[in-house]
Design an enzyme around this catalytic site. Structure first.
Site, PDB file in Angstrom:
ATOM      1  N   HIS A   1     -46.752   8.797 -49.584  1.00  0.00           N
ATOM      2  CA  HIS A   1     -45.476   9.143 -48.929  1.00  0.00           C
ATOM      3  C   HIS A   1     -44.741  10.257 -49.667  1.00  0.00           C
ATOM      4  O   HIS A   1     -43.508  10.254 -49.763  1.00  0.00           O
ATOM      5  CB  HIS A   1     -44.554   7.926 -48.849  1.00  0.00           C
ATOM      6  CG  HIS A   1     -45.058   6.829 -47.958  1.00  0.00           C
ATOM      7  ND1 HIS A   1     -45.686   7.050 -46.751  1.00  0.00           N
ATOM      8  CD2 HIS A   1     -45.011   5.479 -48.099  1.00  0.00           C
ATOM      9  CE1 HIS A   1     -45.995   5.894 -46.183  1.00  0.00           C
ATOM     10  NE2 HIS A   1     -45.618   4.926 -46.992  1.00  0.00           N
TER      11      HIS A   1
ATOM     12  N   LEU B   1     -52.478  11.154 -43.211  1.00  0.00           N
ATOM     13  CA  LEU B   1     -51.074  11.239 -42.828  1.00  0.00           C
ATOM     14  C   LEU B   1     -50.577   9.833 -42.505  1.00  0.00           C
ATOM     15  O   LEU B   1     -51.346   8.984 -42.050  1.00  0.00           O
ATOM     16  CB  LEU B   1     -50.894  12.141 -41.597  1.00  0.00           C
ATOM     17  CG  LEU B   1     -51.190  13.629 -41.763  1.00  0.00           C
ATOM     18  CD1 LEU B   1     -50.992  14.358 -40.439  1.00  0.00           C
ATOM     19  CD2 LEU B   1     -50.321  14.252 -42.846  1.00  0.00           C
ATOM     20  N   ASP B   2     -49.278   9.598 -42.707  1.00  0.00           N
ATOM     21  CA  ASP B   2     -48.686   8.304 -42.392  1.00  0.00           C
ATOM     22  C   ASP B   2     -48.726   8.060 -40.882  1.00  0.00           C
ATOM     23  O   ASP B   2     -48.859   8.987 -40.085  1.00  0.00           O
ATOM     24  CB  ASP B   2     -47.232   8.257 -42.863  1.00  0.00           C
ATOM     25  CG  ASP B   2     -47.093   8.438 -44.362  1.00  0.00           C
ATOM     26  OD1 ASP B   2     -48.066   8.131 -45.074  1.00  0.00           O
ATOM     27  OD2 ASP B   2     -46.025   8.892 -44.807  1.00  0.00           O
ATOM     28  N   VAL B   3     -48.545   6.798 -40.510  1.00  0.00           N
ATOM     29  CA  VAL B   3     -48.616   6.423 -39.104  1.00  0.00           C
ATOM     30  C   VAL B   3     -47.594   7.164 -38.245  1.00  0.00           C
ATOM     31  O   VAL B   3     -47.862   7.506 -37.079  1.00  0.00           O
ATOM     32  CB  VAL B   3     -48.433   4.878 -38.952  1.00  0.00           C
ATOM     33  CG1 VAL B   3     -47.045   4.448 -39.423  1.00  0.00           C
ATOM     34  CG2 VAL B   3     -48.699   4.427 -37.533  1.00  0.00           C
TER      35      VAL B   3
END
Length: 229
Positions: free
Chosen positions: A183, A100-102
């Site tokens: 993303h 998962l993205d930050v």
């Protein structure tokens, strides 16, 4: 299994440290001191190290509720890794099954089982990932079919795989995808002229994030959850 290997796979000891423990007489098998590192350990044997019963650490399967501003990486970067939230033995055998993205929160699966994680991350396996999404602009029902048909992403060949869009209200939706492009969720909404404000993963396949699992908390998966993948 060789006794020295058994000790290494049951503890944090290296092979050389395991051999030293054997040489000192710290290891017993069924109550008998064994110093031979090549001694064959049978499944029914009770092995003790310094008087403590040890057993081989099997595959581990973990659910973690990822907080914001953490990364799904083992590399020491600007933000802490989600792995720093877990404190168990043999951490070096664990990896993250689908990142998962930050700034994205929610369900992260962590395991030592490479084949199991491949079933989650490979697009060919069609393992659905469900996200709760907050959008900057209102959304209308026409996008349900657009997402089902596939969305053209910038700098990508072809369309995304069919995605399930469930509209909660004008700026909140649930989106289920079976890919893991860079993303992807954010880019899908950007492609239709919208912007993701908040993103939270709720489920991977049949594994649902526990509602009572606070951000940063984790637990081992149940056998049913592991077998569902």
């Amino acid at each position: 299994m060789r006794l020295d290997k058994f000790i290494c796979e049951s503890t944090e000891l290296t092979r050389s440290l395991a051999k030293r423990a054997l040489h000192r007489g710290d290891v017993t098998c069924d109550g008998v001191v064994v110093k031979n590192s090549g001694f064959k350990v049978l499944p029914q044997m009770a092995v003790h190290l310094d008087g403590t019963l040890i057993s081989v650490i099997g595959e581990r399967y973990i659910m973690l509720n990822k907080p914001i501003n953490t990364i799904c990486s083992t590399i020491d970067e600007e933000y802490p890794s989600v792995l720093s939230l877990i404190d168990i033995e043999k951490m070096d055998t664990l990896h993250i099954a689908g990142r998962l993205d930050v700034d994205t929160t929610g369900l992260v699966l962590i395991t030592s089982d490479g084949q199991w994680s491949h079933k989650i991350t490979s697009p060919k396996k069609d393992c659905g990932k469900r996200y709760w999404v907050e959008l900057a602009e209102p959304i209308d029902d026409s996008l349900i079919q657009v997402f089902a048909d596939g969305v053209e992403l910038r700098n990508e060949d072809g369309l995304t795989k069919p995605a399930l869009l469930d509209i909660i209200d004008s700026t909140h939706v649930r989106l289920t995808i079976s890919e893991g492009k860079y993303h992807q969720v954010k880019r899908m909404f950007a492609a239709v002229g919208n912007r993701v404000v908040n993103l939270h993963r709720e489920a991977v396949g049949a594994i649902e994030l526990n509602a009572d699992l606070a951000a940063g908390e984790w637990r081992f998966l149940t056998d049913v959850e592991v077998k569902s993948v």
